[in-house]
Structures are given as structure tokens and as C-alpha cells.
Motif scaffolding. Structure first.
Motif, PDB file in Angstrom:
ATOM      1  N   THR A 104     -40.671  68.940 -26.334  1.00 56.53           N
ATOM      2  CA  THR A 104     -39.778  70.097 -26.259  1.00 56.53           C
ATOM      3  C   THR A 104     -38.926  69.954 -24.992  1.00 56.53           C
ATOM      4  OG1 THR A 104     -41.544  71.396 -25.203  1.00 56.53           O
ATOM      5  CG2 THR A 104     -41.334  71.554 -27.588  1.00 56.53           C
ATOM      6  N   TRP A 159     -41.367  75.444 -26.953  1.00 57.16           N
ATOM      7  CA  TRP A 159     -41.954  75.904 -28.207  1.00 57.16           C
ATOM      8  C   TRP A 159     -41.566  74.961 -29.330  1.00 57.16           C
ATOM      9  CZ3 TRP A 159     -45.270  80.044 -28.400  1.00 57.16           C
ATOM     10  CH2 TRP A 159     -45.352  80.822 -27.241  1.00 57.16           C
ATOM     11  N   LYS A 160     -42.538  74.678 -30.165  1.00 52.89           N
ATOM     12  CA  LYS A 160     -42.305  73.796 -31.302  1.00 52.89           C
ATOM     13  C   LYS A 160     -42.830  74.480 -32.566  1.00 52.89           C
ATOM     14  CE  LYS A 160     -44.390  69.830 -31.062  1.00 52.89           C
ATOM     15  NZ  LYS A 160     -44.750  68.415 -30.829  1.00 52.89           N
ATOM     16  N   ALA A 161     -42.046  74.436 -33.629  1.00 52.55           N
ATOM     17  CA  ALA A 161     -42.424  75.087 -34.884  1.00 52.55           C
ATOM     18  C   ALA A 161     -43.109  74.084 -35.803  1.00 52.55           C
ATOM     19  CB  ALA A 161     -41.193  75.680 -35.568  1.00 52.55           C
ATOM     20  N   TYR A 162     -44.231  74.488 -36.351  1.00 52.13           N
ATOM     21  CA  TYR A 162     -44.992  73.643 -37.271  1.00 52.13           C
ATOM     22  C   TYR A 162     -44.998  74.299 -38.653  1.00 52.13           C
ATOM     23  CZ  TYR A 162     -46.798  71.321 -33.078  1.00 52.13           C
ATOM     24  OH  TYR A 162     -46.920  70.638 -31.896  1.00 52.13           O
ATOM     25  N   PRO A 163     -44.278  73.748 -39.623  1.00 40.16           N
ATOM     26  CA  PRO A 163     -44.303  74.322 -40.971  1.00 40.16           C
ATOM     27  C   PRO A 163     -45.713  74.258 -41.560  1.00 40.16           C
ATOM     28  CG  PRO A 163     -42.472  72.788 -40.713  1.00 40.16           C
ATOM     29  CD  PRO A 163     -43.347  72.604 -39.520  1.00 40.16           C
ATOM     30  N   ALA A 177     -43.571  78.902 -40.607  1.00 42.60           N
ATOM     31  CA  ALA A 177     -43.634  77.944 -39.503  1.00 42.60           C
ATOM     32  C   ALA A 177     -44.199  78.673 -38.295  1.00 42.60           C
ATOM     33  CB  ALA A 177     -42.256  77.371 -39.183  1.00 42.60           C
ATOM     34  N   VAL A 178     -45.308  78.162 -37.770  1.00 40.99           N
ATOM     35  CA  VAL A 178     -45.944  78.804 -36.631  1.00 40.99           C
ATOM     36  C   VAL A 178     -45.418  78.185 -35.344  1.00 40.99           C
ATOM     37  CG1 VAL A 178     -47.944  77.257 -36.737  1.00 40.99           C
ATOM     38  CG2 VAL A 178     -48.130  79.458 -35.581  1.00 40.99           C
ATOM     39  N   PRO A 179     -44.921  78.993 -34.388  1.00 41.97           N
ATOM     40  CA  PRO A 179     -44.416  78.467 -33.114  1.00 41.97           C
ATOM     41  C   PRO A 179     -45.562  78.298 -32.119  1.00 41.97           C
ATOM     42  CG  PRO A 179     -43.991  80.811 -33.226  1.00 41.97           C
ATOM     43  CD  PRO A 179     -44.711  80.447 -34.509  1.00 41.97           C
ATOM     44  N   VAL A 238     -45.852  85.480 -37.010  1.00 39.14           N
ATOM     45  CA  VAL A 238     -45.163  84.642 -37.982  1.00 39.14           C
ATOM     46  C   VAL A 238     -44.671  85.515 -39.130  1.00 39.14           C
ATOM     47  CG1 VAL A 238     -45.402  82.717 -39.615  1.00 39.14           C
ATOM     48  CG2 VAL A 238     -46.623  82.654 -37.432  1.00 39.14           C
ATOM     49  N   GLU A 288     -50.133  83.629 -32.940  1.00 43.27           N
ATOM     50  CA  GLU A 288     -48.691  83.840 -32.856  1.00 43.27           C
ATOM     51  C   GLU A 288     -48.195  84.683 -34.025  1.00 43.27           C
ATOM     52  OE1 GLU A 288     -47.104  83.004 -30.261  1.00 43.27           O
ATOM     53  OE2 GLU A 288     -48.624  81.716 -29.357  1.00 43.27           O
TER      54      GLU A 288
END
Length: 296
Positions: A231, A119-123, A104-106, A39, A37
Motif C-alpha cells: 500500500t 488499506w488494501k481491499a480483499y474481495p 471486499a473487506v478493507p 463492509v 471491519e
């Protein structure tokens, strides 16, 4: 007009002989690719200033080294090349170089039952250092999940039992009456409390690693917990989430132990530490647990 060389003040000697642990730049905006993705990362890059007599380092050389990562799929060899560039461009000045990337990777995540996805963002944070002992890379990620309190669930069940005994004092409730009662607000008189919770997972990679195991880390953690936040959802997904919470009751201690076991199974990991925070809906404070393995 005669061209004259531009002055290089950084090459001058300092009046205060003192080496410095780290000199560089912080907060550089850099587009990268991570876990497939796009970023936008915030990058810190720097070197040690071991020559105590040197006035300063060459900031522009560090910036240009960091540009190697633009639009690349972020992997260990690319990080190592950037750090080597930093050291080779500062020979006789620096013995160590470091790089930190934050963002933060979606990630696209499916719903539990329905065909929806969201979609969920992971710091994340990636910290890399190259010095006389070699290359060290640490990977950190945050995972959000739901935690339902086992104590609260037991207390709720007791209240439901008490209400059942109150509503059916003759102890002659038949199947259909009981079924209707269980589906009523009168029957389910109490529910356990749950809260959005966060796991911060930090691991140190084996020296032989080529890939950054971000996806494997996230998937392993979410599978171990069983209740990652969702989500897009329909009612069927919400019901499935309620079922998952009911079957995965956990204190913060339970969550930490599950995650400790899961991280210990990842072959890319040489050491790790973790911290879970349950943002209590009952209390005005958080419940926290930590664990580590081979971390010093």
C-alpha cells in the motif's frame, strides 16, 4: 370502510406442477462486519421450492431473515440462524436454504520497513447452505501478489555476466571498480520480468467452526507467497519489496504449490481448491495453475 385481507397470490396453487431448485432474491445491499471491519455486502438469499403445487415462496420473509446480519460480526452461528429462519418460515414448502455474501473487506497493512501503513481491499465470497445433510459453508477470498519469473531472472543474470566479461576483458577488475560497475546502469544491463498476480482461494469449513477464518487465510497465503502487493511505501519499502521478489522467484506452479501447503495447515479447513493467475508482462496471455484437496 371495512378492512379486507390483502390478497396472497403466492399461496395459490400453480397451473404447472414443478418443484424448483432455488427461488429468492439476489443483490440485496446489507451492512455487515467482517474481520472487525465494516463492509457493505451484496447478498443472495433463497430457498428451494419443493412443493410442486405451490405458486411461490414468501420473499419478504427471506429479506427479514437476512436483516439479522446487519451490523453483526459475521460468524457461523449467525449464518445458521438466518438459514433456519428461512426454512422455518417456509415449512412444507422448502427443504433447503442458501445464503451468499459478496464484497471486499478493507484491511490495514503495514509497510515492509517504514512506519507507514495503508488499506488494501480483499474481495470475498461466503456461500452457506442448510439442508437435510446439515450446514455447509464455503469461504472464498482473492489475494494479490507480485511474481518474478525464474527463467527471466536466469536470462538476466547471464546477460549481466556477459556484459561484465565485455567491460573487463583483461579479467583484472579490482574490488572498487567492480563495485562501481555493479551500481551502474551499464552493469545491471537486464532485469527479470515480474507481474501483479492473483490467487483465488476457496475453502470449505469444518462443521465445528464458529469463526470465519478470513484473516488467518489471508495472512497464511501472503506469508507463503512472500510478495503481497503493498500500500503506502517509501524508497526503503520499495527496495525491500525488490529484495523480496528477488528471493521469491516463482512460476505459477510454484505459487500454487506454496499455497496448497499453506491451506493444508489451516485447522478450520476440511477441503479447498485454489487458482493462481500470473498476468504475464512478457506474453499477451496469462499463466494459470490450479490445485485442490478433498474438493468434489
Amino acid at each position: 370502510m371495512n378492512e379486507q385481507p390483502l390478497p396472497d397470490i403466492a399461496a395459490q396453487a400453480t397451473h404447472h406442477d414443478l418443484s424448483l431448485d432455488w427461488v429468492g432474491m439476489a443483490g440485496i445491499a446489507l451492512p455487515i462486519r467482517l474481520a472487525g471491519e465494516a463492509v457493505t455486502a451484496s447478498v443472495d438469499i433463497g430457498v428451494s421450492l419443493d412443493d410442486a403445487a405451490a405458486r411461490g415462496i414468501h420473499m419478504s420473509r427471506l429479506y427479514l431473515a437476512a436483516q439479522r446480519l446487519v451490523h453483526l460480526e459475521l460468524k457461523v452461528p449467525a449464518i445458521l440462524q438466518v438459514l433456519d429462519d428461512c426454512l422455518s418460515s417456509h415449512q412444507a414448502l422448502s427443504d433447503s436454504a442458501s445464503l451468499t455474501l459478496r464484497g471486499a473487506v478493507p484491511l490495514k497493512r503495514p509497510a515492509l520497513v517504514s512506519p507507514l501503513h495503508g488499506w488494501k481491499a480483499y474481495p470475498f465470497e461466503i456461500r452457506a447452505r442448510q439442508d437435510g445433510r446439515g450446514l455447509t459453508i464455503e469461504l472464498q477470498v482473492e489475494v494479490e501478489y507480485s511474481s518474478t519469473c525464474p527463467c527471466s531472472a536466469a536470462l538476466a543474470r547471464q546477460l549481466i555476466q556477459q556484459r561484465f566479461a565485455w567491460d573487463f576483458p583483461d579479467r583484472q577488475a579490482d574490488y572498487l571498480n567492480t563495485l562501481d560497475w555493479l551500481g551502474s546502469t551499464q552493469g545491471i544491463v537486464a532485469t527479470p520480468h515480474s507481474q501483479r498476480s492473483t490467487a483465488t482461494l476457496q475453502l470449505r469449513l469444518h462443521p465445528a467452526c464458529i469463526e470465519l477464518p478470513l484473516l488467518a487465510l489471508i495472512d497464511s497465503a501472503e506469508q507463503a507467497l512472500g510478495t503481497p502487493v503493498q500500500t503506502a511505501v517509501k524508497r526503503a519499502d520499495e527496495q525491500a519489496f525488490a529484495l523480496a521478489n528477488g528471493q521469491n522467484l516463482m512460476f505459477c506452479e510454484d505459487a500454487a504449490r506454496r499455497l496448497h501447503h499453506a491451506l493444508g495447515q489451516l485447522p478450520e479447513v476440511s477441503a479447498f481448491r485454489l487458482r493462481v493467475v500470473h498476468a504475464e508482462s512478457l506474453h499477451a496471455h496469462d499463466a494459470v495453475a490450479e490445485s485442490r484437496c478433498n474438493w468434489s
